[in-house]
Each structure stands twice: as C-alpha cells, then as structure tokens.
Design an enzyme around this catalytic site. Structure first.
Site, PDB file in Angstrom:
ATOM      1  N   ASP A 250       0.813  -1.210   0.000  1.00 43.31           N
ATOM      2  CA  ASP A 250       0.000   0.000   0.000  1.00 43.31           C
ATOM      3  C   ASP A 250       0.849   1.264   0.000  1.00 43.31           C
ATOM      4  O   ASP A 250       2.042   1.216   0.248  1.00 43.31           O
ATOM      5  CB  ASP A 250      -0.851   0.023   1.277  1.00 43.31           C
ATOM      6  CG  ASP A 250      -2.059  -0.867   1.138  1.00 43.31           C
ATOM      7  OD1 ASP A 250      -2.419  -1.199   0.007  1.00 43.31           O
ATOM      8  OD2 ASP A 250      -2.636  -1.220   2.185  1.00 43.31           O
ATOM      9  N   LYS A 272      -2.999   4.110  -3.593  1.00 41.03           N
ATOM     10  CA  LYS A 272      -3.450   5.249  -4.395  1.00 41.03           C
ATOM     11  C   LYS A 272      -2.343   6.288  -4.475  1.00 41.03           C
ATOM     12  O   LYS A 272      -1.649   6.533  -3.503  1.00 41.03           O
ATOM     13  CB  LYS A 272      -4.651   5.919  -3.723  1.00 41.03           C
ATOM     14  CG  LYS A 272      -5.871   5.057  -3.706  1.00 41.03           C
ATOM     15  CD  LYS A 272      -6.992   5.779  -2.987  1.00 41.03           C
ATOM     16  CE  LYS A 272      -8.074   4.769  -2.646  1.00 41.03           C
ATOM     17  NZ  LYS A 272      -8.799   5.058  -1.456  1.00 41.03           N
ATOM     18  N   MET A 385      -7.713   8.653   9.870  1.00 37.15           N
ATOM     19  CA  MET A 385      -8.299   9.223   8.644  1.00 37.15           C
ATOM     20  C   MET A 385      -9.216  10.399   8.968  1.00 37.15           C
ATOM     21  O   MET A 385     -10.302  10.527   8.382  1.00 37.15           O
ATOM     22  CB  MET A 385      -9.100   8.144   7.877  1.00 37.15           C
ATOM     23  CG  MET A 385      -8.230   7.014   7.380  1.00 37.15           C
ATOM     24  SD  MET A 385      -9.181   5.628   6.747  1.00 37.15           S
ATOM     25  CE  MET A 385      -9.590   4.755   8.237  1.00 37.15           C
TER      26      MET A 385
HETATM   27  C1  LIG Z   1      -6.424   3.264   6.141  1.00 34.24           C
HETATM   28  S1  LIG Z   1      -5.886   3.688   7.722  1.00 34.24           S
HETATM   29  C2  LIG Z   1      -4.760   2.406   8.038  1.00 34.24           C
HETATM   30  C3  LIG Z   1      -4.468   2.190   9.481  1.00 34.24           C
HETATM   31  C4  LIG Z   1      -3.484   1.084   9.720  1.00 34.24           C
HETATM   32  N1  LIG Z   1      -4.027  -0.190   9.383  1.00 34.24           N
HETATM   33  C5  LIG Z   1      -2.977   1.063  11.164  1.00 34.24           C
HETATM   34  O1  LIG Z   1      -3.225   0.117  11.895  1.00 34.24           O
HETATM   35  O2  LIG Z   1      -2.307   2.033  11.545  1.00 34.24           O
HETATM   36  C6  LIG Z   1      -4.861   5.066   7.365  1.00 34.24           C
HETATM   37  C7  LIG Z   1      -4.789   6.062   8.516  1.00 34.24           C
HETATM   38  O3  LIG Z   1      -3.917   5.569   9.522  1.00 34.24           O
HETATM   39  C8  LIG Z   1      -3.282   6.659  10.158  1.00 34.24           C
HETATM   40  N2  LIG Z   1      -1.841   6.495   9.977  1.00 34.24           N
HETATM   41  C9  LIG Z   1      -1.204   5.465   9.415  1.00 34.24           C
HETATM   42  N3  LIG Z   1       0.137   5.634   9.490  1.00 34.24           N
HETATM   43  C10 LIG Z   1       0.335   6.801  10.119  1.00 34.24           C
HETATM   44  C11 LIG Z   1       1.500   7.517  10.500  1.00 34.24           C
HETATM   45  N4  LIG Z   1       2.732   7.069  10.251  1.00 34.24           N
HETATM   46  N5  LIG Z   1       1.342   8.700  11.154  1.00 34.24           N
HETATM   47  C12 LIG Z   1       0.107   9.168  11.428  1.00 34.24           C
HETATM   48  N6  LIG Z   1      -1.018   8.524  11.093  1.00 34.24           N
HETATM   49  C13 LIG Z   1      -0.914   7.360  10.447  1.00 34.24           C
HETATM   50  C14 LIG Z   1      -3.774   7.929   9.488  1.00 34.24           C
HETATM   51  O4  LIG Z   1      -4.876   8.393  10.231  1.00 34.24           O
HETATM   52  C15 LIG Z   1      -4.214   7.389   8.127  1.00 34.24           C
HETATM   53  O5  LIG Z   1      -5.191   8.235   7.548  1.00 34.24           O
END
Ligand SMILES: C[S@@+](CC[C@H](N)C(=O)[O-])C[C@H]1O[C@@H](n2cnc3c(N)ncnc32)[C@H](O)[C@@H]1O
Length: 475
Positions: A250, A272, A385
């Site tokens: 991803d 994306k 998100m």
């Molecule tokens: C589709 S979700 C995936 C979450 C992922 N499966 C997890 O457990 O962290 C994507 C969201 O995760 C959060 N996110 C993921 N990585 C991040 C990071 N390094 N820093 C801040 N937010 C993060 C953000 O809110 C982003 O919009």
C-alpha cells in the site's frame, strides 16, 4: 547506495599491491584469504611481507612502481602511504580501467573494501560507503557474535547436496522452499552441532521424502508493516516478507520496508497516488488469489495493523472462501506508534481509563459515530483518517458534552523522520490543522492524555512571544 557490492574472483587474475608497510601487509592478508597470488611492488618491505615472499605465497619486487605494473591486473591496491605514489597508481589504474583502492583515500579509489565476516564459503561484507568505517566494524562485531562459527560448514554441506536436491525437486520455486526449510530445520542444527554423519543421513531421507510429496500450494500472509519506522516491524513480518514470491503493498508502506523483500520477489504497488490509479479492493483480492492459486507465497503488506482500519478482515474472508491458506501477521498500529513517538500515553491511571480507535472517514462529510459515548469522560480517542473531517468531529463531540478546551495532539507521519506534532484545544482543531498545513497521514489524539504536549507547546509559544517583545518595542 553509492557503492555497488560485488565479490571478485582473484584466483585466476593477477593482483597488485603497491607499498611494503603495515597497511600493505593488512591488505595482503585479505587477498591471500581470497586465494590471490599478489605481486607486491615496493623498494622495502616489513618482515611479514618479506616472509610471505620467502614462502612463495606472494611475489615481491623490490623497486619503485611503474605504470606498466598495472597491465593485466584484476585489481590494484595502493598502500604506499606516499601521496605522489598512491596518486600515480590510482591514475594509472583508472586509465587502464582496472579497479583500484587507495588505502584511506576513497576519493582516489574506484572500490572500497568492506568490514568482513568470514565463514568461508559464506562471506559477509559490511560497508558504510567510507563515511563511518568504525560503525561498520561495530556492526561486524555484533554479527560475529550472532553467527555460529560453523556456518561455513553448513554452507559447504548444503553445497554438496545442491545437485541431489536439484535432481529430485525440478521446480525452482519448490526447490527454494526446500532450502528455506532446510536452513532453519533440524538437519541444519545437526551440521551446526558438528554431527555431519547424522546430518547426512537425515538429509538423504529429507530429499527422498520431499520428492515423494505433492507440490505445495501457495498462500497469503496479510502482514502489518507498522506505522512507518522500519524498526517497528515485527520479526515475523520481516521473515514473511523475505520468504515472499510476490508482495502487494500500500501507499502507507515506505520503500525502505518493501526493500526487505527478496530481490527477485515481484513487487506490486496497489495503493493510491496521483500518478497511479488506485486498484479497487476487488482487483486487489483477485490479484492475491491469482498469485496464491499459482503456487506463490504472497505477502499483502499494509501500513500499521491489518485488522485496524486496514480491510484485512475482508481480504481474509475472500481468500478463505476460495480455499487459500491465509495467515495474519499483526503490526504496530498508527495509534500506538504515533502515541509513543510523541510521548503521549494512550491510557493514564485515573485520567484515561479507556482508549477508542475510531475513523473520521466519511462518505457524506460526516462520520457515522455514536457521539454521546465518544464524548463520555475519562477516555482517549484516537482518530484515524480524520484530517478532512476534524472540524465536524470536534463540533459533534463538543455538542455532546466534551469540553471545548479538551487537549488534542495531531501526529502527522508519525515514527517517520518527517514526523510533525501539532497541538490544539478541541474547539481550535480544524483551524490549527489548516494553519499547520497538515495533509496526512495523521492521527488525532483527543483527551486529557495530550495535556502535557499542549501545555508545553503553549509555554514555548509564550516564550517565543516574550523573546520577540523587546525587539518589537525597540522598533
Ligand atoms: C487506512 S488507515 C490504516 C491504518 C493502519 N491499518 C494502522 O493500523 O495504523 C490510514 C490512517 O492511519 C493513520 N496512519 C497510518 N500511518 C500513520 C503515520 N505514520 N502517522 C500518522 N497517522 C498514520 C492515518 O490516520 C491514516 O489516515
């Protein structure tokens, strides 16, 4: 990567060392390990070099370097320690297109020598690209203590069976799996323990038994890669990634993580981006199934944890419904990674007795959430998100009774080098996000646990304002 790692065969080509001091002797030891028979050119030489020449292990010519010495060489080392000589050797070698190393002078060298761990025939070279040789040596020391001394014997043992294994297991993929199991299995343990006879017997029955077995099917591991910092991946995630034939990854998974896959693994980007149209979930499911049904080991690599806002559940159901073996490898979710990186505990005795992970993602501008229960006291909200809907989320929480002054911390790109932390009171959240240009990925932590971060930001702001005051008055 500034330098391309490669191993030279010097057993069949002449090599040249210019210089007769300690530095030259050190390089000679290395060349001799690689079965080279080097020529040393130097008017004088230390005892070690004289001794090697006497034993007939090297040729030593007691004279000054001449550019003609380079002719036909596979590799040249300048170790005279004298600038004019080393420069002349470097220029002559480069003009003749022969790789040259000048001791302690990377700018005159076309190759550098790494720190080496020698478990012949297994050799590990560690290089810091000439920037930090001491660091490379420290890493070597650590690896030396981790790698069994008998590793070379294991490599030779495997080498002796390569032909037999290839004859019994024709399919390349199956053969690779056989070897992967072998090196982490009981036969390898026997070799490492010094029981080569027992290992040989066990190996023969393993090969014969394996040949009688059916060809194995593929599988999918849905793997959480963590929030960004590669060090936050689990050992299991790393292992699955290195075993994978195909990796579907991803947008949230950085290249430094995907690079842990084997070099020959197929890497398919399914996230994306502006330049690359997103694959739909149906297309991703179909791709995983297609590769697994063709007998490949697929890793579906996701940011954070696959079962937390990662659609891992849907993918697992799809694959299992088609009889495909699925394993889920958890990862550090963004809330845990970002909270740790920003120094904000998600729970705190007496202050935050629960933590809720929620999504701010909304189809029609407003996430469908139970605002009353989210606004109830003594809990932390970790919003995924949520950048684009932050204003609405804050407004609904305040309407349902959460204090407008509740501290909030927003962590963008948490655990990555570009991490940014912004704090606000709940009522100011949307404005602060806009002001700070937060575009995501960002995690929003709402609750008393963020108070310390908010207050230290406010104190810093006050200090800056106070520092600017006399200047403003003076103007
Ligand atoms: C589709 S979700 C995936 C979450 C992922 N499966 C997890 O457990 O962290 C994507 C969201 O995760 C959060 N996110 C993921 N990585 C991040 C990071 N390094 N820093 C801040 N937010 C993060 C953000 O809110 C982003 O919009």
């Amino acid at each position: 990567m500034r330098y391309f790692p490669a191993f030279h065969d010097l057993s069949t080509r002449p090599s040249l060392v210019v210089g007769g001091g300690e530095a030259a002797a050190r390089k000679l030891r290395l060349l001799l390990k690689a079965e080279a028979r080097p020529l040393v050119v130097a008017p004088g030489a230390v005892d070690e070099i004289v001794g090697l020449a006497r034993e007939g292990r090297i040729d030593w010519q007691a004279r000054a370097f001449a550019p003609a010495d380079i002719a036909g060489c596979g590799l040249v080392i300048a170790a005279s320690g004298r600038d004019e000589i080393d420069t002349a050797v470097s220029e002559a070698a480069q003009a003749a297109g022969v790789p040259v190393n000048v001791v302690d002078r990377p700018e005159l060298s076309t190759f550098i020598t790494p720190a080496i761990i020698d478990r012949d025939p297994l050799v590990i070279g560690i290089s810091s690209g000439a920037d930090a040789p001491i660091l490379a040596r420290q890493i070597r020391a650590r690896l030396e203590s981790l790698l069994p001394a008998n590793l070379g014997r294991l490599a030779r043992f495997a080498g002796a069976f390569r032909g037999a294994v290839a004859a019994q297991i024709g399919d390349g993929l199956q053969r690779r799996r056989f070897w992967e199991r072998f090196f982490s299995g009981p036969v390898a343990d026997k070799v490492l323990a010094g029981d080569e006879t027992g290992a040989r017997e066990a190996m023969l029955s393993l090969i014969n038994g394996r040949a009688a077995q059916q060809i194995e099917g593929g599988s999918v591991a849905i793997v959480g890669a963590g929030p960004g910092d590669p060090d936050l991946m689990t050992f299991k995630a790393l292992r699955r990634l290195q075993e994978a034939d195909v990796v579907l990854y991803d947008k949230l998974v950085g290249p430094e993580i995907v690079d842990y896959a084997r070099r020959d693994a197929e890497r398919i980007y399914v996230g994306k981006s502006k330049a690359n149209h997103a694959k739909t979930q149906d297309e991703i499911n179909a791709l995983m199934a297609e590769h697994a049904l063709a007998g490949r080991r697929v890793v579906r690599l996701k940011g954070g944890d696959p079962f937390i806002f990662g659609r891992g559940g849907e993918e697992m159901d799809y694959l299992q419904a088609r009889g495909i073996a699925v394993e889920v490898v958890p990862g550090v979710t963004a809330a845990a990674g970002c909270a740790a990186a920003a120094g904000i505990p998600l729970t705190l005795r007496g202050t935050a007795l629960a933590v809720t992970f929620l999504t701010g993602h909304a189809k029609d501008g407003e996430p469908e959430l139970d605002w009353a229960s989210l606004a109830a006291g003594k809990q932390t909200l970790a919003v995924y998100m949520g950048v684009s809907t932050a204003g609405t989320v804050a407004q609904r929480l305040i309407e349902h009774g959460l204090s407008a002054a509740t501290p909030v911390a927003v962590i963008e790109n948490g655990t990555r080098p570009e991490q940014k932390v912004v704090t606000a009171r709940l009522e100011e959240l949307a404005g602060r996000l806009q002001e700070a240009g937060i575009a995501g990925p960002a995690l929003i932590i709402i609750g008393e646990v963020a108070r310390r971060a908010l207050e230290s930001d406010l104190a810093a702001e006050l200090q800056n304002a106070a520092a600017a005051l006399p200047r403003a008055l003076a103007v």
